[in-house]
Design an enzyme around this catalytic site. Structure first.
Site, PDB file in Angstrom:
ATOM      1  N   ASP A 144      -0.267   5.342   2.787  1.00  0.00           N
ATOM      2  CA  ASP A 144      -0.057   6.627   2.116  1.00  0.00           C
ATOM      3  C   ASP A 144      -0.276   6.553   0.609  1.00  0.00           C
ATOM      4  OD1 ASP A 144       2.206   4.996   2.049  1.00  0.00           O
ATOM      5  OD2 ASP A 144       3.631   6.666   2.147  1.00  0.00           O
ATOM      6  N   HIS A 164       0.787  -1.234   0.000  1.00  0.00           N
ATOM      7  CA  HIS A 164       0.000   0.000   0.000  1.00  0.00           C
ATOM      8  C   HIS A 164       0.820   1.286   0.000  1.00  0.00           C
ATOM      9  CE1 HIS A 164      -0.167  -0.332   4.731  1.00  0.00           C
ATOM     10  NE2 HIS A 164       1.060  -0.447   4.254  1.00  0.00           N
ATOM     11  N   HIS A 165       2.140   1.196  -0.082  1.00  0.00           N
ATOM     12  CA  HIS A 165       2.965   2.406  -0.012  1.00  0.00           C
ATOM     13  C   HIS A 165       3.440   2.930  -1.366  1.00  0.00           C
ATOM     14  CE1 HIS A 165       3.066   2.265   4.296  1.00  0.00           C
ATOM     15  NE2 HIS A 165       3.728   1.125   4.349  1.00  0.00           N
ATOM     16  N   ALA A 166       3.404   2.130  -2.423  1.00  0.00           N
ATOM     17  CA  ALA A 166       3.957   2.557  -3.707  1.00  0.00           C
ATOM     18  C   ALA A 166       3.151   3.705  -4.295  1.00  0.00           C
ATOM     19  CB  ALA A 166       3.997   1.390  -4.684  1.00  0.00           C
TER      20      ALA A 166
END
Length: 379
Positions: A173, A131-133
């Protein structure tokens, strides 16, 4: 789709981010092996995750970034310009032999899941949850953002309102970047406060559709039960989604080395059961963070048991225990003398505790804000 589908791949068994990286540990293979040893993963419910082609990934990622990622895998190096622009070849997102193939496999399963859920059903993809890319950049161990791709795929296949719930210890993010301000997408994130990436503060609402709940160290099962009953489930009921994506990172449990939350895996199972009881026609469950091989394998196997309604025994049979005893955790102090229950059980003992004032206050703040917008009943 009458029974849940499990997406897995052998690429996770044969690849690693490197000898000292937190993702050097086996995770998805442990879930596959333990679920099969329990008799919970028949061939009819297993699907091999496809590897997404670059053209499919441009649904969200930029062609320039995808070119850089696939080229870095091919030549096994990056120059300074690529490192600075795309975040490749860093300590968090290193160059390794499967650095495109592995995340593209995770993304491929999430893209396909959206299509397969067009007419409803349940899919489990423990290799997902990265979920951060960002569209043009690797970030936080994540090279591709498969939750974003899953949501876009669900919408392309007919889902109008999608709810994304993220109970990883780290804030989502990249997903918030993708959907902040979208009234047809609800984002709920519970995460440890003052922990990387240091986003998702309480008043960060993404233009109105994000419920961010930063949580103090030592979060216990009783506090997460309050969050489940007073925030997550009411918000979902008020939003009335026709598709739900749950990212169930295993790094929020007490044994994880990269966070300081103190949940048992029962908290994850209970949240999933609550979501299932809502009766949403499409449900996609993803993995996420988790850096202790035993706690990850046990938690994510328990998620699969919950999705299928299997009873989790108090003591594992010998074949299942052997799958857990085969794990090792090089360089980790906790891996030198693992406690017996890491081998013999799936379910943790509950970890209840007081609901601290700061948790109750933040929860009330989010409820009041949502009630003022008509998104859930008055607290």
């Amino acid at each position: 789709m009458t029974t849940p589908i499990f997406f897995g791949s052998e690429v996770y068994r044969g690849s690693s981010y490197g000898r000292w990286h937190p993702l050097r540990i086996p995770r998805v293979p442990t879930v596959m092996d333990l679920a099969r040893a329990m008799g919970w993963l028949p061939t009819a419910q297993y699907r091999t995750s496809p590897r997404a082609k670059p053209a499919a990934l441009t649904l969200w990622h930029t062609p320039e970034y995808l070119d850089a990622l696939s080229h870095a895998e091919a030549v096994q190096q990056v120059d300074e310009a690529i490192r600075d622009r795309h975040g490749l070849g860093t300590v968090s997102n290193p160059v390794f032999p499967e650095m495109y193939r592995r995340p593209a496999t995770g993304a491929g399963a999430s893209l396909l899941a959206g299509e397969l859920l067009a007419d409803g059903g349940v899919i489990y993809h423990p290799g997902g949850g990265t979920h951060h890319a960002f569209p043009d950049r690797a970030n936080g161990f994540c090279y591709l953002n498969d939750p974003v791709l899953a949501i876009l795929s669900l919408k392309r296949a007919g889902a109008r309102r999608v709810a994304y719930i993220d109970i990883d210890a780290h804030h989502c993010d990249g997903v918030e970047h993708g959907f902040a301000g979208d009234p047809e997408t609800l984002l709920i994130s519970t995460h440890e406060e003052r922990r990387w990436p240091f986003t998702g503060v309480l008043d960060e609402d993404g233009g109105g559709n994000c419920l961010n709940l930063p949580l103090p160290r030592g979060l216990n099962d009783s506090e997460m039960a309050e969050i489940r009953e007073r925030l997550i489930l009411p918000a979902l009921a008020g939003f009335a989604p026709d598709a739900i994506v749950l990212q169930c990172g295993a790094d929020a449990v007490e044994e994880d080395p990269l966070s300081r939350l103190a949940l048992s895996n029962n908290a994850h199972f209970d949240i999933l059961r609550g979501i299932m009881a809502l009766g949403c026609p499409r449900l996609l469950v993803l993995g996420g963070g988790g850096y202790n091989p035993w706690s990850v394998g046990r938690l994510w196997t328990g998620i699969w048991a919950t999705l299928n309604g299997h009873d989790i025994p108090d003591r594992l049979p010998p074949e299942s225990e052997a799958a857990l005893r085969a794990l090792h955790w090089d360089g980790a102090r906790a891996g030198r003398t693992p406690p017996a229950h890491w081998f013999t059980t799936i379910r943790d003992k509950p970890r209840p505790g007081p609901v601290r004032p700061e948790v109750a206050q933040r929860l009330a703040h989010l409820r009041e804000r949502s009630a003022a917008r008509g998104e859930m009943p008055e607290p």
